[in-house]
Design an enzyme around this catalytic site. Sequence first.
Site, PDB file in Angstrom:
ATOM      1  N   LYS A 291      -8.067  -2.059   9.801  1.00  0.00           N
ATOM      2  CA  LYS A 291      -8.845  -1.556   8.986  1.00  0.00           C
ATOM      3  C   LYS A 291     -10.337  -3.464   8.952  1.00  0.00           C
ATOM      4  O   LYS A 291     -10.972  -3.072   9.399  1.00  0.00           O
ATOM      5  CB  LYS A 291      -7.812  -2.515   7.710  1.00  0.00           C
ATOM      6  CG  LYS A 291      -7.351  -1.186   7.700  1.00  0.00           C
ATOM      7  CD  LYS A 291      -5.874  -1.984   6.476  1.00  0.00           C
ATOM      8  CE  LYS A 291      -5.050  -0.843   5.372  1.00  0.00           C
ATOM      9  NZ  LYS A 291      -4.602  -0.677   4.666  1.00  0.00           N
TER      10      LYS A 291
ATOM     11  N   SER B 194      -2.340  -0.949  -0.358  1.00  0.00           N
ATOM     12  CA  SER B 194      -2.977  -1.699  -0.124  1.00  0.00           C
ATOM     13  C   SER B 194      -3.977  -2.232   0.345  1.00  0.00           C
ATOM     14  O   SER B 194      -4.581  -3.752   0.228  1.00  0.00           O
ATOM     15  CB  SER B 194      -3.002  -1.231   1.592  1.00  0.00           C
ATOM     16  OG  SER B 194      -4.118  -0.181   1.790  1.00  0.00           O
TER      17      SER B 194
END
Length: 793
Positions: A693, A650
């Site tokens: 996140k 990611s």
Amino acid sequence: MNLELSHKELKREVTLTPENWKVIEEESLDKPLIGQDRALAALEFGIGNKLKGFNIYVSGYPGSGKLKAINHFLEEKARTEPPPGDWCYVYNFRDPYCPKKIGLPRGGARTFRLEIQNFIQEAQKALVEAFESKEYAGRRQEIIDDFKEQEESLFEVLHRQAKENNFTIRRTPIDYVIIRLDDEGKPLNDKKFRRLDKSMQNEILSIQDELKELLMSLLREKRDLERENTSKLVDLEKKVALFCIEGLLEELLSKYEGLDDVQTYLEDIKTDIIQELKGFLEDVPENFLPHPSKGTGITKYEVNIVVDNTDLQGAPIIAELNPTYNNLFGKVEHESHMGTLVTNFTFIRSGALHRANGGYLILPMKELLLNYFSWDSLKRALNNAELVIEDAGERYGFLTTKTLKPDPIPLNVQVILIGSSWLYLLLHWWDEDFRELFKVKAEFDTVMDFSRESILEFAMVTRKILKENDLLPIGKDAMCRLAEEASRLAGDRKKISIKFRDIRDILNEANHYALLAEESMIGAHQIDKAVESKFYRSNLIQEKINEMIQRNQLIIEFKGTRVGQINGISLIELGDISFGRPIRITATIGTGKEGILDIEREAKLAGPIHTKGVLILNGYLLDKYGQDSPISIAGNLVFEQSYSEIEGDSASSAELYTLISSLTQIPLKQSIAVTGSVNQKGEVQPVGGINEKIEGFFEVCKLKGLDGNQGVLIPAANKENLILKNEVVEAVKEGLFHIWAVRTIDEGLELLTGIPAGKMKASGEYTKDSIHFKAFQRIDQLNLTLKKYSNSQ
């Protein structure tokens, strides 16, 4: 192109009209579960299909309603099926170590046991009366008198011959004695015998020997007479016993005509009673049979019921949550007797498979595998369609002592295993028997599509949970807030979570806060408090990390620009929660042929997926800049102040931005954090944990102070996964925080640098002063430097 998302795109708002709320309050669901059409169809097909191999494996997330759905279908199906019969074990008169099974119609075992008990009592009473009767005593005496007459007649010849020769026959407790008499009729003693002349002594001894031979011959004949007499007495006893027993047995034999096992057992009882009349008539009813092959008590005539379905309506449904070997297959218990463990057929105990025989058995797969012998024995039982009760140690050759081996019972059961998806995959791949025995899979989902109908169904299930758990009612606003949280749990604005165990936990906690506030119903603020409190109880590590960032112990820059440096976001999972942690990613570029070196990989701190992501970066650089000339660069990538293993791709887009920044010497904005994976063509791909996140970076920015420039760059494909906390949404609405969604690396570069990425012209060159134009220029310089250095060597 405007890449920034508005606050309206950051969460899922749920509203319920008064009409919707009225439907929720007045109507109820007409199906056992919501959002599980695939699993319910599998259960509807599988349950009741008892062909060999069509057992069912149910997989899914814990708390998704698997057991509830199974019970719903089972109860409906079992209600229409006939209840199975009873099973019992009885004494095996031919081989006491192998008790015999007897199958009877439902409710028949209790009746049969009572009938056998009554028969034994009546037989004892009838036999005692018969053997105490005058008729029996008279006939017995006749046999005895006849024997005595024959015995007297037999010895009359001996006595006459002895008398003629002046001898007498006397009987002692141990023998017969032949004695010579003198002239006075008294026994001739040794003194008188020695006075006789030799010829007379020899004559007396000769006659005595002849009498002894005759006596021995007569004794043999007497023994024959005794055996004949005993045989006549035994025959008389058997005849009397048969007369008594057959009259009592006739009704039972007639009642159980067609049941061969019962008929055989009744005949065996009759034969055993006749053969063991003395022990049977002893008025000492024993409650314990000391040894399976010995014992004269009436215990051996008992009936041990192992399955009693008298009160059962329909097919049995058994759930065994602790599937040990003994709990599944039964056991033979033992009892201490004079310091020794002994047993007999009355100590045979049934297991869950016996009780479920003819119906359905539900087992947890994980516990089944954890219990020794259970899984292999279950497969063997299903393959052989029979139930064997035996000690596990004996089955696997661990024990050599002799024990009982009860007759196997025919098995007709459908087994339903409940387990995880990964266990199903492992078993399906490695266990051949599993593939053959469990051909039906019912897989439960964790989410369902977000729609008006699904929201109404979700609300109805929620109200049902409240009622079942005796919780306060819930208000309309609270229901909307709960549905929003369910969508967040699903991680998708177009889905809603049906992990009702998690939903129930939220309701329980919200109910607690409502009671503390002395409110009559659960409100939206209690739902919010329940969600926030649960996270707060587990996020100590996040707060410690954020504190280190605030104190600059973990160096993260939130202002200005830097070349070859960017803020990535890693996802930390702690079991019950997960959160995003900002992490500084740096890159350096120089002359060389080594390509991109991943320091994390070299330090063995990178997982395979992360390594793959870094290798993809090389592919992007080759595709973008290496079509017409070689790329002579050496680059290093590192996650700064990271001391544990890094896994996942990611951060690969963030790594690529830093590489291009270092290559072109164009600085990147440090106020923007980046997440997203990338492919070799420069397309930004979606990642997981997007909400955590963003919220993790927001928390740190809030500690450092929001200045209106900070934000997060995410993949455009993740827009539908955005369901952010209200605090983040409000900050975006006020312009204090930003979220951008990009589809390509070029879009991200322009946003992070403020410089156009560049477009390739017909000449094959990028537009002047663009990022890619400068990248080509720098690569040419590095190539010339490497060539110059190589020529000088």
